[in-house]
Design an enzyme around this catalytic site. Structure first.
Site, PDB file in Angstrom:
ATOM      1  N   ASP A  28       8.970   1.999   1.609  1.00 34.85           N
ATOM      2  CA  ASP A  28       7.895   2.668   2.103  1.00 34.85           C
ATOM      3  C   ASP A  28       7.659   2.857   3.819  1.00 34.85           C
ATOM      4  O   ASP A  28       7.214   1.754   4.013  1.00 34.85           O
ATOM      5  CB  ASP A  28       6.539   2.531   1.300  1.00 34.85           C
ATOM      6  CG  ASP A  28       5.401   3.339   1.873  1.00 34.85           C
ATOM      7  OD1 ASP A  28       5.550   3.858   3.185  1.00 34.85           O
ATOM      8  OD2 ASP A  28       4.474   3.153   1.220  1.00 34.85           O
ATOM      9  N   LYS A  52       3.039   9.183   8.601  1.00 33.58           N
ATOM     10  CA  LYS A  52       2.362   9.043   9.658  1.00 33.58           C
ATOM     11  C   LYS A  52       2.539   9.444  10.895  1.00 33.58           C
ATOM     12  O   LYS A  52       2.248  10.499  11.462  1.00 33.58           O
ATOM     13  CB  LYS A  52       1.643   7.564   9.795  1.00 33.58           C
ATOM     14  CG  LYS A  52       0.784   7.107   8.518  1.00 33.58           C
ATOM     15  CD  LYS A  52       0.035   5.728   8.580  1.00 33.58           C
ATOM     16  CE  LYS A  52      -1.421   5.608   7.769  1.00 33.58           C
ATOM     17  NZ  LYS A  52      -0.872   4.966   6.353  1.00 33.58           N
ATOM     18  N   PHE A  89       0.842  -1.287  -0.106  1.00 32.75           N
ATOM     19  CA  PHE A  89       0.031   0.112   0.213  1.00 32.75           C
ATOM     20  C   PHE A  89       0.955   1.068   0.038  1.00 32.75           C
ATOM     21  O   PHE A  89       1.796   1.477   0.779  1.00 32.75           O
ATOM     22  CB  PHE A  89      -0.946   0.142   1.214  1.00 32.75           C
ATOM     23  CG  PHE A  89      -1.845   1.020   1.117  1.00 32.75           C
ATOM     24  CD1 PHE A  89      -3.104   1.295   0.560  1.00 32.75           C
ATOM     25  CD2 PHE A  89      -1.674   2.291   1.808  1.00 32.75           C
ATOM     26  CE1 PHE A  89      -4.118   2.172   0.398  1.00 32.75           C
ATOM     27  CE2 PHE A  89      -2.665   3.401   1.792  1.00 32.75           C
ATOM     28  CZ  PHE A  89      -3.633   3.410   0.999  1.00 32.75           C
TER      29      PHE A  89
HETATM   30  C1  PLP Z   1      -1.057   5.207   4.987  1.00 30.33           C
HETATM   31  C2  PLP Z   1       0.500   4.761   4.026  1.00 30.33           C
HETATM   32  C3  PLP Z   1       0.595   5.491   2.809  1.00 30.33           C
HETATM   33  C4  PLP Z   1      -0.326   6.679   2.713  1.00 30.33           C
HETATM   34  O1  PLP Z   1      -0.136   7.907   3.550  1.00 30.33           O
HETATM   35  P1  PLP Z   1      -1.148   8.942   3.599  1.00 30.33           P
HETATM   36  O2  PLP Z   1      -0.607  10.080   4.572  1.00 30.33           O
HETATM   37  O3  PLP Z   1      -2.386   8.484   3.835  1.00 30.33           O
HETATM   38  O4  PLP Z   1      -1.192   9.763   2.168  1.00 30.33           O
HETATM   39  C5  PLP Z   1       1.419   5.185   2.255  1.00 30.33           C
HETATM   40  N1  PLP Z   1       2.374   3.999   2.696  1.00 30.33           N
HETATM   41  C6  PLP Z   1       1.876   3.214   3.642  1.00 30.33           C
HETATM   42  C7  PLP Z   1       2.792   2.130   4.004  1.00 30.33           C
HETATM   43  C8  PLP Z   1       0.865   3.817   4.391  1.00 30.33           C
HETATM   44  O5  PLP Z   1       0.555   2.830   5.554  1.00 30.33           O
END
Ligand code: PLP
Length: 399
Positions: free
Chosen positions: A223, A252, A138
């Protein structure tokens, strides 16, 4: 649901686009607890989806935000500001990669920046642009990051998506190798897949991806938006694997709830983004940066990396006990305080039962109950929550 909660949710559903369907209205939070609009207190084992690693309204973070808000709330990138500069230096130091930082405002934007940087470099290095990402990964909700997110529920209805992404199976190096072509410029992955089902990469896989990137002259992009900032017991989850990415992204938990994203590079890719090559009006906002500096200070002073490991072990043991006790549970997965309970059935049912008991949790993948408690979690709270989880599981899976 009663009084105030119902009143707000009625208005909510008439004026907010229905991308989410909340049933709780939060009014305040402190540490690991939140209070709803009707004054009911619950344990927040979502941390606002991996945001409040140092807890809700952490005293030091609140103070840093208040002080900075009274001094300078925005500088734009025409002008530098001290908190963002100091934060960049700190992130470079913590990463040990000797590179540089680009600030933005969310996880999707940080990943978008990583994708753009990789393409920029690829355009000058063999005209390569394709990025291999992992199924069940994700990466966010912008068009490019949706294209990078190899999950149908995320992509449906948004064609045509940006081209230039190829998908491989997580923890399957041969599948990644097979997805690499002469157009490939990068491999992007989470060291621990969060949204996709709380699945940690194996050490062999992470090292294999690194070796493949070295062999084919590709960027390795991690990520760290969900698994970073101490959640798995190291500053960044990739640090638990004895590998170094070329780029990684944060958001986050970075500023404990003040929107902030960051792209961090190693030395080799530090100057790929040249003047005007990328930008963001709010990126490096001084209030967000001051909050992030306080977050890092709290993690250091309160030994929260170690706490994530210790509490993670205790929590994992408790969850494993439930797997042994209830037939409807399959396994426990995750690292540190990013833990998933795999259920044979609908995880939403368990999350609902947990809410009734007084614990907020999340679903992940199709069959996982995901727990992301604040790292400031204490053993006595965990004991309390463990009893509540037992109660919820008994409701759903008990005889
Ligand atoms: C939540 C998340 C995102 C997206 O972050 P947003 O601040 O909602 O745009 C991207 N990568 C990972 C692994 C995430 O958990």
């Amino acid at each position: 649901m009663s009084g105030k909660t119902q009143e707000i949710l009625d208005i909510y559903s008439s004026v907010m686009m229905p991308t989410y369907a909340p049933s709780v209205v939060l009014a305040s939070g402190k540490g690991v607890t939140v209070r709803d609009a009707d004054g009911l207190t619950r344990y927040d084992f979502t941390s606002g989806i991996g945001v409040h690693n140092v807890g809700h309204c952490n005293t030091k973070v609140v103070k840093a935000i208040q002080d900075q808000a009274a001094k300078l709330t925005h500088s734009s990138n025409l002008f530098a500001n001290e908190p963002a500069t100091e934060l960049a230096a700190k992130l470079v130091e913590l990463s040990g990669l000797g590179g540089k930082v680009f600030f933005c405002n969310s996880g999707a934007e940080a990943n978008e920046a990583a994708i753009k940087l990789a393409r920029k470099w690829g355009s000058q290095n063999g005209g390569r642009y394709e990025i291999v990402t992992m199924r069940q990964g994700f990466h966010g909700r912008t068009l490019a990051t949706v294209a990078a997110t190899a999950q149908a529920w995320c992509q449906e209805g948004y064609d045509p998506l940006p081209v230039g992404f190829a998908y491989a199976d997580f923890n399957d190096l041969e599948s990644v190798r097979a997805a690499v072509t002469d157009k490939t410029v990068a491999i992007m992955l989470e060291a621990v897949q969060g949204e996709g089902g709380v699945t940690p990469a194996t050490e062999e896989f992470m090292k294999g991806v690194r070796a493949l990137c070295d062999e084919k002259n590709l960027l390795m992009i991690c990520d760290e938006v969900q698994c970073g900032m101490g959640r798995t017991g190291t500053w960044f989850a990739w640090q638990g694997y004895d590998v170094k990415p070329d780029l990684f992204t944060l958001a986050k938990a970075l500023a404990d709830g003040i929107p902030m994203g960051a792209l961090i590079s190693n030395a080799k890719f530090a100057d790929v983004f040249t003047k005007s090559a990328h930008g963001s009006t709010f990126g490096g906002n001084p209030i967000a940066a001051a909050a992030a500096l306080a977050v890092i200070q709290v993690i250091e002073e309160e030994g929260l990396l170690q706490r994530a490991v210790e509490m993670g072990e205790l929590f994992r043991e408790a969850l494993q006990g439930f797997v042994d006790k209830y037939e409807g549970l399959l396994e426990v997965r995750g690292n540190g305080l990013l833990l998933g309970l795999v259920v044979d059935g609908d995880p939403a049912e368990v999350v609902e039962a947990l809410k009734a008991q007084g614990v907020l949790a999340l679903v992940a993948g199709g069959n996982v109950v995901r727990f992301l408690p604040p790292l400031v979690l204490k053993p006595e709270v965990l004991e309390d929550v463990t009893d509540m989880i037992d109660g919820a599981l008994d409701c759903v899976f008990g005889e």
